[in-house]
Scaffold this motif. Structure first.
Motif, PDB file in Angstrom:
ATOM      1  N   MET A 130       0.833  -1.203   0.000  1.00  0.00           N
ATOM      2  CA  MET A 130       0.000   0.000   0.000  1.00  0.00           C
ATOM      3  C   MET A 130       0.870   1.255   0.000  1.00  0.00           C
ATOM      4  O   MET A 130       0.606   2.209  -0.736  1.00  0.00           O
ATOM      5  N   ALA A 131       1.909   1.252   0.815  1.00  0.00           N
ATOM      6  CA  ALA A 131       2.815   2.403   0.855  1.00  0.00           C
ATOM      7  C   ALA A 131       3.529   2.569  -0.480  1.00  0.00           C
ATOM      8  O   ALA A 131       3.692   3.698  -0.971  1.00  0.00           O
ATOM      9  N   ASP A 132       3.952   1.463  -1.073  1.00  0.00           N
ATOM     10  CA  ASP A 132       4.611   1.525  -2.383  1.00  0.00           C
ATOM     11  C   ASP A 132       3.678   2.128  -3.429  1.00  0.00           C
ATOM     12  O   ASP A 132       4.093   2.960  -4.247  1.00  0.00           O
ATOM     13  N   LEU A 133       2.418   1.722  -3.414  1.00  0.00           N
ATOM     14  CA  LEU A 133       1.444   2.269  -4.364  1.00  0.00           C
ATOM     15  C   LEU A 133       1.224   3.761  -4.134  1.00  0.00           C
ATOM     16  O   LEU A 133       1.114   4.532  -5.092  1.00  0.00           O
ATOM     17  N   ALA A 134       1.184   4.165  -2.865  1.00  0.00           N
ATOM     18  CA  ALA A 134       1.000   5.586  -2.554  1.00  0.00           C
ATOM     19  C   ALA A 134       2.196   6.405  -3.008  1.00  0.00           C
ATOM     20  O   ALA A 134       2.031   7.571  -3.403  1.00  0.00           O
ATOM     21  N   GLU A 135       3.364   5.820  -2.966  1.00  0.00           N
ATOM     22  CA  GLU A 135       4.546   6.541  -3.443  1.00  0.00           C
ATOM     23  C   GLU A 135       4.558   6.641  -4.972  1.00  0.00           C
ATOM     24  O   GLU A 135       5.150   7.560  -5.525  1.00  0.00           O
ATOM     25  N   GLN A 136       3.888   5.713  -5.632  1.00  0.00           N
ATOM     26  CA  GLN A 136       3.775   5.762  -7.089  1.00  0.00           C
ATOM     27  C   GLN A 136       2.672   6.714  -7.544  1.00  0.00           C
ATOM     28  O   GLN A 136       2.719   7.237  -8.658  1.00  0.00           O
ATOM     29  N   ASP A 137       1.675   6.905  -6.696  1.00  0.00           N
ATOM     30  CA  ASP A 137       0.504   7.706  -7.062  1.00  0.00           C
ATOM     31  C   ASP A 137       0.114   8.557  -5.856  1.00  0.00           C
ATOM     32  O   ASP A 137      -0.500   8.072  -4.902  1.00  0.00           O
ATOM     33  N   ASP A 138       0.492   9.824  -5.905  1.00  0.00           N
ATOM     34  CA  ASP A 138       0.267  10.729  -4.782  1.00  0.00           C
ATOM     35  C   ASP A 138      -1.204  10.858  -4.398  1.00  0.00           C
ATOM     36  O   ASP A 138      -1.513  11.196  -3.262  1.00  0.00           O
ATOM     37  N   THR A 139      -2.120  10.569  -5.327  1.00  0.00           N
ATOM     38  CA  THR A 139      -3.541  10.694  -5.011  1.00  0.00           C
ATOM     39  C   THR A 139      -3.993   9.619  -4.019  1.00  0.00           C
ATOM     40  O   THR A 139      -5.074   9.727  -3.452  1.00  0.00           O
ATOM     41  N   LEU A 140      -3.165   8.599  -3.791  1.00  0.00           N
ATOM     42  CA  LEU A 140      -3.500   7.529  -2.845  1.00  0.00           C
ATOM     43  C   LEU A 140      -2.917   7.772  -1.450  1.00  0.00           C
ATOM     44  O   LEU A 140      -3.277   7.096  -0.499  1.00  0.00           O
ATOM     45  N   ARG A 141      -2.004   8.715  -1.338  1.00  0.00           N
ATOM     46  CA  ARG A 141      -1.231   8.909  -0.107  1.00  0.00           C
ATOM     47  C   ARG A 141      -2.113   9.101   1.127  1.00  0.00           C
ATOM     48  O   ARG A 141      -1.935   8.424   2.134  1.00  0.00           O
ATOM     49  N   GLU A 142      -3.064  10.021   1.069  1.00  0.00           N
ATOM     50  CA  GLU A 142      -3.899  10.295   2.253  1.00  0.00           C
ATOM     51  C   GLU A 142      -4.706   9.070   2.664  1.00  0.00           C
ATOM     52  O   GLU A 142      -4.829   8.773   3.851  1.00  0.00           O
ATOM     53  N   GLU A 143      -5.261   8.356   1.690  1.00  0.00           N
ATOM     54  CA  GLU A 143      -6.036   7.151   2.018  1.00  0.00           C
ATOM     55  C   GLU A 143      -5.151   6.083   2.653  1.00  0.00           C
ATOM     56  O   GLU A 143      -5.538   5.448   3.629  1.00  0.00           O
ATOM     57  N   VAL A 144      -3.958   5.896   2.116  1.00  0.00           N
ATOM     58  CA  VAL A 144      -3.053   4.892   2.673  1.00  0.00           C
ATOM     59  C   VAL A 144      -2.629   5.286   4.088  1.00  0.00           C
ATOM     60  O   VAL A 144      -2.625   4.449   4.995  1.00  0.00           O
ATOM     61  N   ILE A 145      -2.326   6.547   4.288  1.00  0.00           N
ATOM     62  CA  ILE A 145      -1.969   6.998   5.637  1.00  0.00           C
ATOM     63  C   ILE A 145      -3.114   6.720   6.605  1.00  0.00           C
ATOM     64  O   ILE A 145      -2.900   6.200   7.704  1.00  0.00           O
ATOM     65  N   ALA A 146      -4.333   7.020   6.190  1.00  0.00           N
ATOM     66  CA  ALA A 146      -5.507   6.777   7.050  1.00  0.00           C
ATOM     67  C   ALA A 146      -5.671   5.292   7.352  1.00  0.00           C
ATOM     68  O   ALA A 146      -5.993   4.910   8.485  1.00  0.00           O
ATOM     69  N   ARG A 147      -5.431   4.436   6.363  1.00  0.00           N
ATOM     70  CA  ARG A 147      -5.581   2.985   6.558  1.00  0.00           C
ATOM     71  C   ARG A 147      -4.475   2.419   7.447  1.00  0.00           C
ATOM     72  O   ARG A 147      -4.696   1.463   8.183  1.00  0.00           O
ATOM     73  N   LEU A 148      -3.269   2.980   7.340  1.00  0.00           N
ATOM     74  CA  LEU A 148      -2.136   2.445   8.103  1.00  0.00           C
ATOM     75  C   LEU A 148      -2.024   3.030   9.511  1.00  0.00           C
ATOM     76  O   LEU A 148      -1.397   2.419  10.380  1.00  0.00           O
ATOM     77  N   THR A 149      -2.615   4.179   9.753  1.00  0.00           N
ATOM     78  CA  THR A 149      -2.461   4.864  11.041  1.00  0.00           C
ATOM     79  C   THR A 149      -2.833   4.006  12.256  1.00  0.00           C
ATOM     80  O   THR A 149      -2.111   4.026  13.249  1.00  0.00           O
ATOM     81  N   PRO A 150      -3.911   3.219  12.235  1.00  0.00           N
ATOM     82  CA  PRO A 150      -4.236   2.434  13.437  1.00  0.00           C
ATOM     83  C   PRO A 150      -3.278   1.258  13.706  1.00  0.00           C
ATOM     84  O   PRO A 150      -3.187   0.773  14.829  1.00  0.00           O
ATOM     85  N   ILE A 151      -2.562   0.821  12.698  1.00  0.00           N
ATOM     86  CA  ILE A 151      -1.781  -0.410  12.817  1.00  0.00           C
ATOM     87  C   ILE A 151      -0.675  -0.332  13.869  1.00  0.00           C
ATOM     88  O   ILE A 151      -0.492  -1.287  14.624  1.00  0.00           O
ATOM     89  N   PRO A 152       0.057   0.782  13.995  1.00  0.00           N
ATOM     90  CA  PRO A 152       1.106   0.807  15.020  1.00  0.00           C
ATOM     91  C   PRO A 152       0.590   0.669  16.458  1.00  0.00           C
ATOM     92  O   PRO A 152       1.364   0.426  17.369  1.00  0.00           O
ATOM     93  N   GLN A 153      -0.711   0.799  16.648  1.00  0.00           N
ATOM     94  CA  GLN A 153      -1.272   0.614  17.980  1.00  0.00           C
ATOM     95  C   GLN A 153      -1.885  -0.774  18.179  1.00  0.00           C
ATOM     96  O   GLN A 153      -2.122  -1.184  19.305  1.00  0.00           O
ATOM     97  N   THR A 154      -2.144  -1.497  17.090  1.00  0.00           N
ATOM     98  CA  THR A 154      -2.930  -2.725  17.229  1.00  0.00           C
ATOM     99  C   THR A 154      -2.282  -3.987  16.671  1.00  0.00           C
ATOM    100  O   THR A 154      -2.693  -5.081  17.025  1.00  0.00           O
ATOM    101  N   GLY A 155      -1.321  -3.857  15.809  1.00  0.00           N
ATOM    102  CA  GLY A 155      -0.780  -5.033  15.116  1.00  0.00           C
ATOM    103  C   GLY A 155       0.241  -5.802  15.944  1.00  0.00           C
ATOM    104  O   GLY A 155       0.520  -5.478  17.101  1.00  0.00           O
TER     105      GLY A 155
END
Length: 174
Positions: A130-155
């Motif tokens: 997901m991060a790799d895709l966001a780096e390829q396409d800036d229009t995905l960056r905010e969505e990927v950040i939102a999707r990944l944000t909870p993971i450092p607290q729960t994974g």
């Protein structure tokens, strides 16, 4: 079964068997790459797993091998439920030359399917993809950040560490 795939049928699900040997053969004779792609549809789960492993290793060095098989890789990424295949697809998919619409579709599969997988390995590779895709396409960056944000607290510990690293990298790009 093709002799190349027969080599991948050897061993149990805890080993990569002879996949390194198969990688060397396919790099020396690129026409064999199509055989490995066919192996993703094999009845034998071990063959599917090792074919995905070999494809990932080959395309790390030779991503251009993916181009004629793009539709098949997208199909496998979307339909496969086998965790070993899924984690390799998460590594492979960002190497494809995707359209913006394809990147969005793949992102949805990764976010809604792979991040919900029972395997922490699948989840971790999905985060990276997901991060790799966001780096390829800036229009995905905010969505990927939102999707990944909870993971450092729960994974898992590995997911938390990877999530923090990816979020730091993605946030620097804003």
């Amino acid at each position: 079964m093709h002799p190349l795939l027969e080599k991948l049928a050897q061993g149990d699900m805890r080993t990569t068997g002879r996949s390194d040997e198969v990688v060397a053969e396919a790099l020396a004779a690129p026409d064999l790459f199509s055989v490995l792609v066919d192996g993703l549809r094999a009845d034998d789960a071990g063959v599917r797993m090792r074919a995905a492993d070999a494809i990932e290793k080959i395309t790390h060095a030779r991503p251009e091998f993916l181009t004629p098989h793009k539709k098949e890789f997208l199909r496998v990424a979307i339909t496969s439920t086998q965790q070993e295949v899924r984690w390799h697809m998460a590594q492979i998919i960002p190497r494809l030359n995707l359209t913006r619409a394809e990147r969005r579709a793949v992102l949805a599969v990764l976010a809604d399917g792979y991040l919900a997988d029972k395997s922490a390995i699948v989840k971790t590779f999905a985060m990276q993809a997901m991060a790799d895709l966001a780096e390829q396409d800036d229009t995905l960056r905010e969505e990927v950040i939102a999707r990944l944000t909870p993971i450092p607290q729960t994974g898992t510990p590995a997911m938390r560490a990877r999530g923090k690293k990816l979020l730091s990298r993605l946030n620097r790009g804003l």
